[in-house]
Write a protein that holds these residues in place. Structure first.
Motif, PDB file in Angstrom:
ATOM      1  N   UNK A   1      -8.906   0.574  14.985  1.00  0.00           N
ATOM      2  CA  UNK A   1      -9.740   0.212  16.131  1.00  0.00           C
ATOM      3  C   UNK A   1      -9.345  -1.156  16.675  1.00  0.00           C
ATOM      4  N   UNK A   2      -9.139  -2.118  15.775  1.00  0.00           N
ATOM      5  CA  UNK A   2      -8.753  -3.447  16.217  1.00  0.00           C
ATOM      6  C   UNK A   2      -7.395  -3.459  16.899  1.00  0.00           C
ATOM      7  N   UNK A   3      -6.437  -2.724  16.342  1.00  0.00           N
ATOM      8  CA  UNK A   3      -5.103  -2.683  16.945  1.00  0.00           C
ATOM      9  C   UNK A   3      -5.119  -1.985  18.303  1.00  0.00           C
TER      10      UNK A   3
ATOM     11  N   UNK B   1      -0.605  -1.466  11.368  1.00  0.00           N
ATOM     12  CA  UNK B   1      -1.728  -0.912  10.603  1.00  0.00           C
ATOM     13  C   UNK B   1      -1.383  -0.802   9.120  1.00  0.00           C
ATOM     14  N   UNK B   2      -0.159  -0.390   8.817  1.00  0.00           N
ATOM     15  CA  UNK B   2       0.263  -0.253   7.424  1.00  0.00           C
ATOM     16  C   UNK B   2       0.363  -1.611   6.755  1.00  0.00           C
ATOM     17  N   UNK B   3       0.844  -2.615   7.490  1.00  0.00           N
ATOM     18  CA  UNK B   3       0.899  -3.966   6.928  1.00  0.00           C
ATOM     19  C   UNK B   3      -0.494  -4.474   6.579  1.00  0.00           C
ATOM     20  N   UNK B   4      -1.468  -4.153   7.396  1.00  0.00           N
ATOM     21  CA  UNK B   4      -2.836  -4.604   7.145  1.00  0.00           C
ATOM     22  C   UNK B   4      -3.525  -3.783   6.065  1.00  0.00           C
ATOM     23  N   UNK B   5      -3.328  -2.475   6.081  1.00  0.00           N
ATOM     24  CA  UNK B   5      -4.033  -1.583   5.168  1.00  0.00           C
ATOM     25  C   UNK B   5      -3.325  -1.437   3.821  1.00  0.00           C
TER      26      UNK B   5
END
Length: 316
Positions: free
Chosen positions: A114-116, A138-142
């Motif tokens: 959602x943020x991205x 997203x993968x870097x964050x999650x």
């Protein structure tokens, strides 16, 4: 020397974001397979002329969500702005959560996505973010792509890592597949669930899961009658069983009646991949008599994934 960030578009733009829940693993497809489901978090994000944050959250987990820069949506927006060398503006966020928190339905992955997507919408016309860009961020964050891939792209996704970063393939699901999620009142920590798995598994267990993962793709795409066999797993569910005995008991109870039941993500929710609406209703009737209260969510597969649109007053 890193150049200083530049200002993004003019303040005042408002975007609307909608992101589906997801269920990862689907039994044998550990850290690889994910399915987007028709429960959604929705938010409106406005860029402000002055620095600061205004955050309003209602719905699932609202009492526990921070209202500062540690908010996961804010962190994801900031991460995207920084990645593309743009200065983060002030933000007003109005968020309505329907995805249960801490239940294995991808709530944190949905917040990241959602943020991205909000950042993508706010920076439209200045920075162009591709699907590959969004999946990488997203993968870097999650930390892993199995939840964020279906949240971004919808449908059934296969996600894997390469030297060039995360990759995905979106697949269509047979129309006879009818998802049902049983959501308990208790929660489960994803980090705790992951910590209970061994670093090595027997070779025969690895081979077993390879065969079931391959079969699961066939079952979900063209042969739903194979779902019970295709959702067998030896890599993660049994190792986590002691941490959520009610979940483990429900999975085994449903499977003993012929239903393709698995732990949803890290749990504690239980996902049933029924091979038709009638079978799904039968599964719900069995669980209705359980000693543990479970909320039954009759869902569809979301084929669209996360969306963002400009709703700024006066925009076309």
């Amino acid at each position: 020397m890193t150049p200083p960030p530049v200002a993004g578009p003019v303040a005042g733009r408002t975007v609307a974001v909608r992101v589906p829940a997801t269920s990862a693993n689907l039994g044998p497809g550990f850290d690889t397979l994910g399915l987007a489901l028709s429960v959604y978090d929705e938010l409106e994000v406005t860029s402000l002329a002055q620095p600061g944050l205004e955050i309003e959250v209602t719905g699932a987990g609202a009492d526990d969500v921070p209202r500062d820069a540690s908010h996961l949506v804010v962190r994801a927006i900031a991460y995207a702005y920084e990645a593309f060398g743009r200065r983060l503006p002030g933000l007003r966020i109005v968020q309505r959560n329907l995805i249960p928190h801490g239940r294995g339905m991808g709530s944190s992955g949905a917040a990241v996505v959602a943020g991205l997507l909000a950042a993508k919408g706010l920076l439209e016309g200045d920075v162009e973010m591709s699907g590959d860009d969004l999946l990488r961020l997203a993968t870097e964050l999650e930390g892993h792509p199995d939840n964020v891939a279906p949240a971004l792209f919808g449908g059934l996704t296969i996600a894997w890592m390469t030297e060039d970063g995360p990759q995905h393939k979106k697949l269509l699901v047979h129309r006879g597949v009818s998802p049902l999620v049983f959501v308990p009142e208790f929660t489960m920590s994803t980090s705790l669930a992951r910590s209970m798995q061994p670093t090595q598994v027997p070779r025969e267990d690895a081979v077993f899961n390879v065969s079931r993962s391959a079969l699961l793709i066939v079952a979900l795409m063209q042969s739903p009658e194979l779902l019970l066999a295709a959702t067998e797993d030896k890599l993660h569910q049994d190792y986590r069983a002691d941490a959520m005995p009610a979940t483990n008991a429900l999975v085994h109870e449903l499977r003993s009646h012929g239903y393709a039941a698995v732990v949803s993500g890290a749990g504690p929710s239980v996902l049933v991949l029924a091979d038709g609406p009638g079978r799904r209703l039968e599964a719900a009737e069995i669980v209705a008599g359980s000693d543990t209260p479970w909320e039954a969510l009759m869902l569809a597969v979301d084929f669209k994934g996360g969306t963002v649109r400009d709703i700024t007053e006066g925009s076309t």
